[in-house]
Design a protein around this motif. Structure first.
Motif, PDB file in Angstrom:
ATOM      1  N   LEU A   1       0.833  -1.201   0.000  1.00 38.86           N
ATOM      2  CA  LEU A   1       0.000   0.000   0.000  1.00 38.86           C
ATOM      3  C   LEU A   1       0.872   1.258   0.000  1.00 38.86           C
ATOM      4  O   LEU A   1       1.856   1.339   0.737  1.00 38.86           O
ATOM      5  CB  LEU A   1      -0.920   0.001   1.223  1.00 38.86           C
ATOM      6  N   LEU A   2       0.490   2.225  -0.803  1.00 38.40           N
ATOM      7  CA  LEU A   2       1.257   3.461  -0.953  1.00 38.40           C
ATOM      8  C   LEU A   2       0.398   4.660  -0.564  1.00 38.40           C
ATOM      9  O   LEU A   2      -0.830   4.587  -0.564  1.00 38.40           O
ATOM     10  CB  LEU A   2       1.720   3.620  -2.404  1.00 38.40           C
ATOM     11  N   GLN A   3       1.058   5.770  -0.225  1.00 41.49           N
ATOM     12  CA  GLN A   3       0.347   7.002   0.106  1.00 41.49           C
ATOM     13  C   GLN A   3       1.076   8.169  -0.534  1.00 41.49           C
ATOM     14  O   GLN A   3       2.181   8.521  -0.126  1.00 41.49           O
ATOM     15  CB  GLN A   3       0.266   7.195   1.618  1.00 41.49           C
ATOM     16  N   ARG A   4       0.476   8.743  -1.519  1.00 41.38           N
ATOM     17  CA  ARG A   4       1.086   9.867  -2.227  1.00 41.38           C
ATOM     18  C   ARG A   4       1.403  11.005  -1.263  1.00 41.38           C
ATOM     19  O   ARG A   4       0.551  11.435  -0.492  1.00 41.38           O
ATOM     20  CB  ARG A   4       0.147  10.366  -3.330  1.00 41.38           C
ATOM     21  N   GLY A   5       2.634  11.459  -1.297  1.00 37.28           N
ATOM     22  CA  GLY A   5       3.049  12.600  -0.492  1.00 37.28           C
ATOM     23  C   GLY A   5       3.570  12.264   0.882  1.00 37.28           C
ATOM     24  O   GLY A   5       4.049  13.144   1.589  1.00 37.28           O
ATOM     25  N   SER A   6       3.499  11.001   1.305  1.00 33.62           N
ATOM     26  CA  SER A   6       3.928  10.655   2.660  1.00 33.62           C
ATOM     27  C   SER A   6       5.349  10.086   2.663  1.00 33.62           C
ATOM     28  O   SER A   6       5.674   9.197   1.865  1.00 33.62           O
ATOM     29  CB  SER A   6       2.984   9.626   3.273  1.00 33.62           C
ATOM     30  N   PRO A   7       6.218  10.559   3.564  1.00 30.48           N
ATOM     31  CA  PRO A   7       7.551   9.961   3.699  1.00 30.48           C
ATOM     32  C   PRO A   7       7.495   8.574   4.317  1.00 30.48           C
ATOM     33  O   PRO A   7       8.491   7.856   4.330  1.00 30.48           O
ATOM     34  CB  PRO A   7       8.285  10.951   4.613  1.00 30.48           C
ATOM     35  N   GLU A   8       6.328   8.198   4.855  1.00 31.17           N
ATOM     36  CA  GLU A   8       6.151   6.864   5.444  1.00 31.17           C
ATOM     37  C   GLU A   8       5.832   5.819   4.387  1.00 31.17           C
ATOM     38  O   GLU A   8       5.716   4.631   4.707  1.00 31.17           O
ATOM     39  CB  GLU A   8       5.017   6.907   6.476  1.00 31.17           C
ATOM     40  N   SER A   9       5.680   6.247   3.133  1.00 28.47           N
ATOM     41  CA  SER A   9       5.344   5.351   2.034  1.00 28.47           C
ATOM     42  C   SER A   9       6.536   5.194   1.100  1.00 28.47           C
ATOM     43  O   SER A   9       7.410   6.065   1.019  1.00 28.47           O
ATOM     44  CB  SER A   9       4.155   5.919   1.248  1.00 28.47           C
ATOM     45  N   LYS A  10       6.576   4.069   0.388  1.00 28.23           N
ATOM     46  CA  LYS A  10       7.528   3.947  -0.708  1.00 28.23           C
ATOM     47  C   LYS A  10       7.077   4.857  -1.852  1.00 28.23           C
ATOM     48  O   LYS A  10       5.954   5.344  -1.882  1.00 28.23           O
ATOM     49  CB  LYS A  10       7.602   2.494  -1.183  1.00 28.23           C
ATOM     50  N   LYS A  11       7.984   5.049  -2.812  1.00 30.68           N
ATOM     51  CA  LYS A  11       7.624   5.862  -3.972  1.00 30.68           C
ATOM     52  C   LYS A  11       6.466   5.231  -4.725  1.00 30.68           C
ATOM     53  O   LYS A  11       6.302   4.017  -4.741  1.00 30.68           O
ATOM     54  CB  LYS A  11       8.825   6.004  -4.912  1.00 30.68           C
ATOM     55  N   LEU A  12       5.669   6.081  -5.347  1.00 28.00           N
ATOM     56  CA  LEU A  12       4.544   5.595  -6.131  1.00 28.00           C
ATOM     57  C   LEU A  12       5.056   4.696  -7.260  1.00 28.00           C
ATOM     58  O   LEU A  12       6.080   4.967  -7.875  1.00 28.00           O
ATOM     59  CB  LEU A  12       3.751   6.766  -6.712  1.00 28.00           C
ATOM     60  N   GLY A  13       4.341   3.611  -7.501  1.00 30.81           N
ATOM     61  CA  GLY A  13       4.734   2.685  -8.552  1.00 30.81           C
ATOM     62  C   GLY A  13       5.727   1.632  -8.116  1.00 30.81           C
ATOM     63  O   GLY A  13       6.190   0.843  -8.940  1.00 30.81           O
ATOM     64  N   THR A  14       6.057   1.604  -6.825  1.00 27.19           N
ATOM     65  CA  THR A  14       7.050   0.627  -6.350  1.00 27.19           C
ATOM     66  C   THR A  14       6.437  -0.385  -5.386  1.00 27.19           C
ATOM     67  O   THR A  14       7.154  -1.000  -4.598  1.00 27.19           O
ATOM     68  CB  THR A  14       8.233   1.333  -5.661  1.00 27.19           C
ATOM     69  N   ALA A  15       5.128  -0.551  -5.423  1.00 29.25           N
ATOM     70  CA  ALA A  15       4.488  -1.521  -4.534  1.00 29.25           C
ATOM     71  C   ALA A  15       5.011  -2.926  -4.821  1.00 29.25           C
ATOM     72  O   ALA A  15       5.322  -3.272  -5.956  1.00 29.25           O
ATOM     73  CB  ALA A  15       2.972  -1.480  -4.721  1.00 29.25           C
TER      74      ALA A  15
END
Length: 231
Positions: free
Chosen positions: A87-101
């Motif tokens: 799961l990803l979250q756009r704009g969050s440093p707690e998430s991986k980069k978008l498209g890298t799930a």
């Protein structure tokens, strides 16, 4: 190198972990003292004799209060570690980069033939050792959660039955207690607070900053910067 310098270097290099371990011990002692005082107040109301702090910290009442908090914390860690794989979250440093799930390639993870001389030994191993080590953080967090949950259920049963005996009621079995409202009230009130904390951190870190913290994006990073993009 002198012993003092070695000690100073150790404290500096491990300051974050040591500080939180020290704070944990202080708050655990505080919980024991405050919990003992509250428990004795309850005993006094019922006309029972007070107990000492030593007796309280070895009681099921103290154990259930501690373990119910521990299991919810490790549930938070386990869910966050595993959920952020997919799961990803756009704009969050707690998430991986978008498209890298996903779990990533062996090259990205420095596994197998892509392991470096500095990599842990099992990262370059084959078979079950590599498979186990590549999931070890989630497995350990999940195992601790399950063990704490079981400990909470056992100590909770004992504490619940002690209260029932003081009220001249018959005790209940473990399975009956686990299906009771008391157990799930204790459990769910901790789970909901942990899940709210995760959601708050993920969402607020999109728009708010904390200068110098690795949990925050750089102050001037755009709100849309996600994960390591923020660096």
């Amino acid at each position: 190198m002198t012993a003092a310098r070695r000690t100073g270097g150790f404290l500096r290099d491990n300051a974050l972990g040591l500080a939180f371990l020290a704070a944990f011990l202080v708050t655990l002692v505080g919980q024991a003292l405050a919990g003992c005082a509250e428990f004795n107040d309850q005993l006094a109301v019922g006309g029972f004799a007070e107990i000492s702090v030593a007796e309280y910290v070895t009681s099921s009442d103290f154990a259930v209060d501690v373990t119910e908090n521990w299991q919810s914390e490790y549930l938070q860690f386990f869910l966050y570690i595993t959920a952020t794989i997919w799961l990803l979250q756009r704009g969050s440093p707690e998430s991986k980069k978008l498209g890298t799930a996903g779990r990533g390639t062996d090259e990205e993870q420095r596994m197998g033939p892509h392991a470096t001389p500095e990599s842990p030994a099992w990262a370059g191993a084959r078979g079950w050792r590599q498979s186990l080590y590549s999931r070890s953080l989630g497995l350990v967090m999940g195992t601790i959660f399950v063990l704490c949950w079981l400990a909470q259920s056992v100590t909770g049963t004992a504490a619940f039955n002690e209260q029932r005996l003081r009220d001249l009621q018959a005790p209940v079995g473990w399975a009956q207690y686990v299906a009771s409202a008391d157990f799930w009230n204790r459990t769910l009130q901790n789970w909901q607070s942990e899940l709210l904390a995760i959601a708050s951190m993920v969402i607020l870190s999109i728009y708010l900053r904390q200068r110098g913290s690795p949990e925050s994006k750089p102050v001037g990073a755009p709100h849309s910067a996600t994960g390591v993009e923020a660096g």
